[in-house]
Design a protein around this motif. Structure first.
Motif, PDB file in Angstrom:
ATOM      1  N   GLU A   1       0.819  -1.216   0.000  1.00  0.00           N
ATOM      2  CA  GLU A   1       0.000   0.000   0.000  1.00  0.00           C
ATOM      3  C   GLU A   1       0.853   1.266   0.000  1.00  0.00           C
ATOM      4  OE1 GLU A   1      -3.258  -0.250  -0.437  1.00  0.00           O
ATOM      5  OE2 GLU A   1      -2.854  -2.409  -0.528  1.00  0.00           O
ATOM      6  N   PHE A   2       2.169   1.096   0.048  1.00  0.00           N
ATOM      7  CA  PHE A   2       3.055   2.267   0.057  1.00  0.00           C
ATOM      8  C   PHE A   2       3.503   2.612  -1.362  1.00  0.00           C
ATOM      9  CE2 PHE A   2       3.600   0.708   4.476  1.00  0.00           C
ATOM     10  CZ  PHE A   2       3.256   1.876   5.149  1.00  0.00           C
ATOM     11  N   GLU A   3       4.462   3.548  -1.460  1.00  0.00           N
ATOM     12  CA  GLU A   3       4.783   4.104  -2.764  1.00  0.00           C
ATOM     13  C   GLU A   3       5.651   3.189  -3.626  1.00  0.00           C
ATOM     14  OE1 GLU A   3       7.899   6.301  -0.068  1.00  0.00           O
ATOM     15  OE2 GLU A   3       5.848   5.579   0.132  1.00  0.00           O
ATOM     16  N   ASP A   4       5.558   3.453  -4.947  1.00  0.00           N
ATOM     17  CA  ASP A   4       6.464   2.833  -5.905  1.00  0.00           C
ATOM     18  C   ASP A   4       7.706   3.717  -6.035  1.00  0.00           C
ATOM     19  OD1 ASP A   4       5.651   5.034  -7.399  1.00  0.00           O
ATOM     20  OD2 ASP A   4       4.717   3.871  -8.995  1.00  0.00           O
ATOM     21  N   VAL A   5       8.597   3.348  -6.948  1.00  0.00           N
ATOM     22  CA  VAL A   5       9.825   4.127  -7.111  1.00  0.00           C
ATOM     23  C   VAL A   5       9.514   5.560  -7.539  1.00  0.00           C
ATOM     24  CG1 VAL A   5      12.028   4.276  -8.310  1.00  0.00           C
ATOM     25  CG2 VAL A   5      11.103   2.046  -7.734  1.00  0.00           C
ATOM     26  N   ALA A   6       8.570   5.712  -8.461  1.00  0.00           N
ATOM     27  CA  ALA A   6       8.302   7.030  -9.034  1.00  0.00           C
ATOM     28  C   ALA A   6       7.769   8.020  -8.009  1.00  0.00           C
ATOM     29  CB  ALA A   6       7.324   6.908 -10.201  1.00  0.00           C
ATOM     30  N   THR A   7       7.090   7.516  -6.986  1.00  0.00           N
ATOM     31  CA  THR A   7       6.471   8.426  -6.022  1.00  0.00           C
ATOM     32  C   THR A   7       7.241   8.521  -4.705  1.00  0.00           C
ATOM     33  OG1 THR A   7       4.996   6.623  -5.329  1.00  0.00           O
ATOM     34  CG2 THR A   7       4.162   8.151  -6.983  1.00  0.00           C
ATOM     35  N   ALA A   8       8.398   7.889  -4.623  1.00  0.00           N
ATOM     36  CA  ALA A   8       9.229   8.057  -3.422  1.00  0.00           C
ATOM     37  C   ALA A   8       9.623   9.530  -3.312  1.00  0.00           C
ATOM     38  CB  ALA A   8      10.470   7.182  -3.516  1.00  0.00           C
ATOM     39  N   PRO A   9       9.322  10.187  -2.196  1.00  0.00           N
ATOM     40  CA  PRO A   9       9.608  11.624  -2.082  1.00  0.00           C
ATOM     41  C   PRO A   9      11.103  11.913  -2.208  1.00  0.00           C
ATOM     42  CG  PRO A   9       8.137  10.888  -0.320  1.00  0.00           C
ATOM     43  CD  PRO A   9       8.661   9.652  -0.983  1.00  0.00           C
ATOM     44  N   VAL A  10      11.450  12.884  -3.022  1.00  0.00           N
ATOM     45  CA  VAL A  10      12.872  13.197  -3.209  1.00  0.00           C
ATOM     46  C   VAL A  10      13.522  13.645  -1.906  1.00  0.00           C
ATOM     47  CG1 VAL A  10      12.701  13.689  -5.662  1.00  0.00           C
ATOM     48  CG2 VAL A  10      12.276  15.521  -4.015  1.00  0.00           C
ATOM     49  N   SER A  11      12.730  14.206  -1.007  1.00  0.00           N
ATOM     50  CA  SER A  11      13.284  14.649   0.277  1.00  0.00           C
ATOM     51  C   SER A  11      13.814  13.489   1.108  1.00  0.00           C
ATOM     52  CB  SER A  11      12.221  15.408   1.076  1.00  0.00           C
ATOM     53  OG  SER A  11      11.101  14.561   1.338  1.00  0.00           O
ATOM     54  N   ARG A  12      13.355  12.262   0.790  1.00  0.00           N
ATOM     55  CA  ARG A  12      13.825  11.085   1.529  1.00  0.00           C
ATOM     56  C   ARG A  12      14.982  10.391   0.815  1.00  0.00           C
ATOM     57  NH1 ARG A  12       9.354   7.074   3.332  1.00  0.00           N
ATOM     58  NH2 ARG A  12      10.525   6.992   5.284  1.00  0.00           N
ATOM     59  N   LEU A  13      15.330  10.841  -0.369  1.00  0.00           N
ATOM     60  CA  LEU A  13      16.389  10.205  -1.144  1.00  0.00           C
ATOM     61  C   LEU A  13      17.751  10.841  -0.912  1.00  0.00           C
ATOM     62  CD1 LEU A  13      14.526   9.581  -4.530  1.00  0.00           C
ATOM     63  CD2 LEU A  13      14.787   8.035  -2.569  1.00  0.00           C
ATOM     64  N   ILE A  14      17.777  11.957  -0.216  1.00  0.00           N
ATOM     65  CA  ILE A  14      19.029  12.597   0.195  1.00  0.00           C
ATOM     66  C   ILE A  14      18.972  12.732   1.706  1.00  0.00           C
ATOM     67  CG2 ILE A  14      20.528  14.601  -0.010  1.00  0.00           C
ATOM     68  CD1 ILE A  14      19.311  15.149  -2.734  1.00  0.00           C
ATOM     69  N   ALA A  15      19.813  11.970   2.396  1.00  0.00           N
ATOM     70  CA  ALA A  15      19.694  11.896   3.855  1.00  0.00           C
ATOM     71  C   ALA A  15      21.013  11.460   4.464  1.00  0.00           C
ATOM     72  CB  ALA A  15      18.582  10.910   4.243  1.00  0.00           C
TER      73      ALA A  15
ATOM     74  N   LEU B   1      24.052  10.823   2.087  1.00  0.00           N
ATOM     75  CA  LEU B   1      23.821   9.889   0.992  1.00  0.00           C
ATOM     76  C   LEU B   1      22.870  10.494  -0.033  1.00  0.00           C
ATOM     77  CD1 LEU B   1      25.223   7.151   1.225  1.00  0.00           C
ATOM     78  CD2 LEU B   1      22.983   6.105   1.514  1.00  0.00           C
ATOM     79  N   ILE B   2      23.202  10.301  -1.315  1.00  0.00           N
ATOM     80  CA  ILE B   2      22.339  10.694  -2.425  1.00  0.00           C
ATOM     81  C   ILE B   2      21.971   9.412  -3.161  1.00  0.00           C
ATOM     82  CG2 ILE B   2      22.141  12.028  -4.549  1.00  0.00           C
ATOM     83  CD1 ILE B   2      24.352  13.868  -3.420  1.00  0.00           C
ATOM     84  N   VAL B   3      20.687   9.068  -3.139  1.00  0.00           N
ATOM     85  CA  VAL B   3      20.188   7.831  -3.748  1.00  0.00           C
ATOM     86  C   VAL B   3      19.309   8.231  -4.930  1.00  0.00           C
ATOM     87  CG1 VAL B   3      18.842   5.734  -3.372  1.00  0.00           C
ATOM     88  CG2 VAL B   3      20.269   6.651  -1.526  1.00  0.00           C
ATOM     89  N   ALA B   4      19.700   7.813  -6.137  1.00  0.00           N
ATOM     90  CA  ALA B   4      19.023   8.291  -7.341  1.00  0.00           C
ATOM     91  C   ALA B   4      18.570   7.129  -8.228  1.00  0.00           C
ATOM     92  CB  ALA B   4      19.939   9.225  -8.124  1.00  0.00           C
ATOM     93  N   PRO B   5      17.423   6.515  -7.894  1.00  0.00           N
ATOM     94  CA  PRO B   5      16.862   5.489  -8.779  1.00  0.00           C
ATOM     95  C   PRO B   5      16.177   6.126  -9.980  1.00  0.00           C
ATOM     96  CG  PRO B   5      15.385   5.868  -6.943  1.00  0.00           C
ATOM     97  CD  PRO B   5      16.597   6.733  -6.697  1.00  0.00           C
ATOM     98  N   LEU B   6      15.975   5.329 -11.020  1.00  0.00           N
ATOM     99  CA  LEU B   6      15.156   5.778 -12.140  1.00  0.00           C
ATOM    100  C   LEU B   6      13.722   5.969 -11.657  1.00  0.00           C
ATOM    101  CD1 LEU B   6      16.442   3.324 -14.898  1.00  0.00           C
ATOM    102  CD2 LEU B   6      17.131   5.714 -14.538  1.00  0.00           C
ATOM    103  N   ARG B   7      13.026   6.946 -12.212  1.00  0.00           N
ATOM    104  CA  ARG B   7      11.662   7.237 -11.769  1.00  0.00           C
ATOM    105  C   ARG B   7      10.668   6.379 -12.552  1.00  0.00           C
ATOM    106  NH1 ARG B   7       8.714  13.168 -11.073  1.00  0.00           N
ATOM    107  NH2 ARG B   7       7.311  12.497  -9.419  1.00  0.00           N
ATOM    108  N   ILE B   8      10.658   5.086 -12.234  1.00  0.00           N
ATOM    109  CA  ILE B   8       9.852   4.119 -12.974  1.00  0.00           C
ATOM    110  C   ILE B   8       8.435   4.093 -12.402  1.00  0.00           C
ATOM    111  CG2 ILE B   8       9.626   1.701 -13.627  1.00  0.00           C
ATOM    112  CD1 ILE B   8      12.677   1.449 -13.134  1.00  0.00           C
ATOM    113  N   VAL B   9       7.456   4.458 -13.214  1.00  0.00           N
ATOM    114  CA  VAL B   9       6.067   4.453 -12.763  1.00  0.00           C
ATOM    115  C   VAL B   9       5.628   3.005 -12.519  1.00  0.00           C
ATOM    116  CG1 VAL B   9       3.692   5.010 -13.381  1.00  0.00           C
ATOM    117  CG2 VAL B   9       5.541   6.591 -13.978  1.00  0.00           C
ATOM    118  N   GLY B  10       5.147   2.754 -11.312  1.00  0.00           N
ATOM    119  CA  GLY B  10       4.748   1.407 -10.937  1.00  0.00           C
ATOM    120  C   GLY B  10       5.914   0.508 -10.569  1.00  0.00           C
ATOM    121  N   GLY B  11       7.125   1.039 -10.582  1.00  0.00           N
ATOM    122  CA  GLY B  11       8.308   0.224 -10.340  1.00  0.00           C
ATOM    123  C   GLY B  11       8.451  -0.198  -8.886  1.00  0.00           C
TER     124      GLY B  11
END
Length: 265
Positions: free
Chosen positions: A90-104, A238-248
């Motif tokens: 029920e949580f987010e896919d890759v595309a909707t992971a908030p960018v604010s949580r990808l740099i931490a 850390l800077i984590v940069a996945p591809l923004r895959i819809v539904g991924g």
């Protein structure tokens, strides 16, 4: 110096330019030789990475070189989104992971000696609490487990370390996984191994507890990291940069760390 050049971003830019802050590559090269998780034959296999040439300055395209890529989402250094696991559906896919949580910020716990002595080493809650007594509280960021396993990443057999009982790689015990998910502020967990769980985690209760508990709590995973020996126990960004895959459910990712140069190993 003008007022607009004295902000935090400008300060970071200046630190990168002067070398006061270093950028550390944590990403393994991605190629057909990249180790891939092996699943039982009755389950859908993860395809290895493949690069197929489309043109290379020839009759197919006289001025350009480009390729098709074929890969599974969870190949090489990659990001696990919460919905990768049934508990996080029920949580987010890759595309909707908030960018604010990808740099931490990142905390690094070093269990290389233990994993060298025992490939089935499991991180316990007590190990993390011991680390906290020496280094302070865990950040609202990433906890990275250093085991020395990246030294095996050039070879599928060494990396998976499997026999007729399955893969033997270090990981986290079920009680610690649940504690990290439910009682600590971390946003995600990162490892040098092929997946965030131990090689024998299919035998645990619950099976694959890092996936079950952390993704079920809306947290993230990153795997097949390199160069953790270059990071301090605390202080890296850390800077984590996945591809923004819809539904991924996951994605190969470029993962970098910023560290104070004087604090880097």
């Amino acid at each position: 110096m003008s007022p607009e050049s004295t902000g935090t971003v400008s300060t970071l830019t200046a630190a990168l330019t002067t070398g006061a802050v270093s950028v550390i590559e944590l990403t393994a090269p991605l190629s057909s030789a990249t180790p891939v998780l092996q699943l039982p034959p009755e389950m859908a296999a993860t395809p290895p990475f493949r690069l197929d040439e489309l043109s290379k300055y020839d009759e197919r395209g006289t001025a350009w070189y480009h390729n098709e890529i074929h890969t599974g989402e969870h190949v090489g250094t990659h990001f696990d989104a919460p919905l990768h696991w049934v508990t996080g559906a029920e949580f987010e896919d890759v595309a909707t992971a908030p960018v604010s949580r990808l740099i931490a910020p990142a905390a690094v716990i070093d269990k290389t000696a233990e994993a060298t002595a025992d490939p089935d080493f499991l991180l316990r809650r007590e190990d993390v609490q011991e680390w906290q007594r020496a280094n302070g509280d865990l950040p609202a960021g990433w906890l990275l487990l250093r085991t020395g396993w990246a030294a095996r990443s050039h070879d599928q057999t060494l990396f998976l370390n499997a026999d007729d009982t399955g893969s033997h790689t270090p990981g986290v015990d079920p009680a610690c996984a649940r504690w990290l998910a439910e009682e600590t502020p971390i946003l995600g967990f990162g490892v040098e191994t092929v997946g965030t769980d131990a090689g024998q985690a299919f035998r645990f209760e619950p099976a694959f507890p890092v996936h079950t508990h952390l993704l079920g709590a809306g947290k993230y995973g990153i795997t097949q990291l390199q160069n953790l020996h270059l990071l301090p126990p605390t202080g890296a960004l850390l800077i984590v940069a996945p591809l923004r895959i819809v539904g991924g459910s996951g994605s190969p990712a470029r993962i970098l760390a910023l560290v104070d140069t004087h604090g880097a190993h």
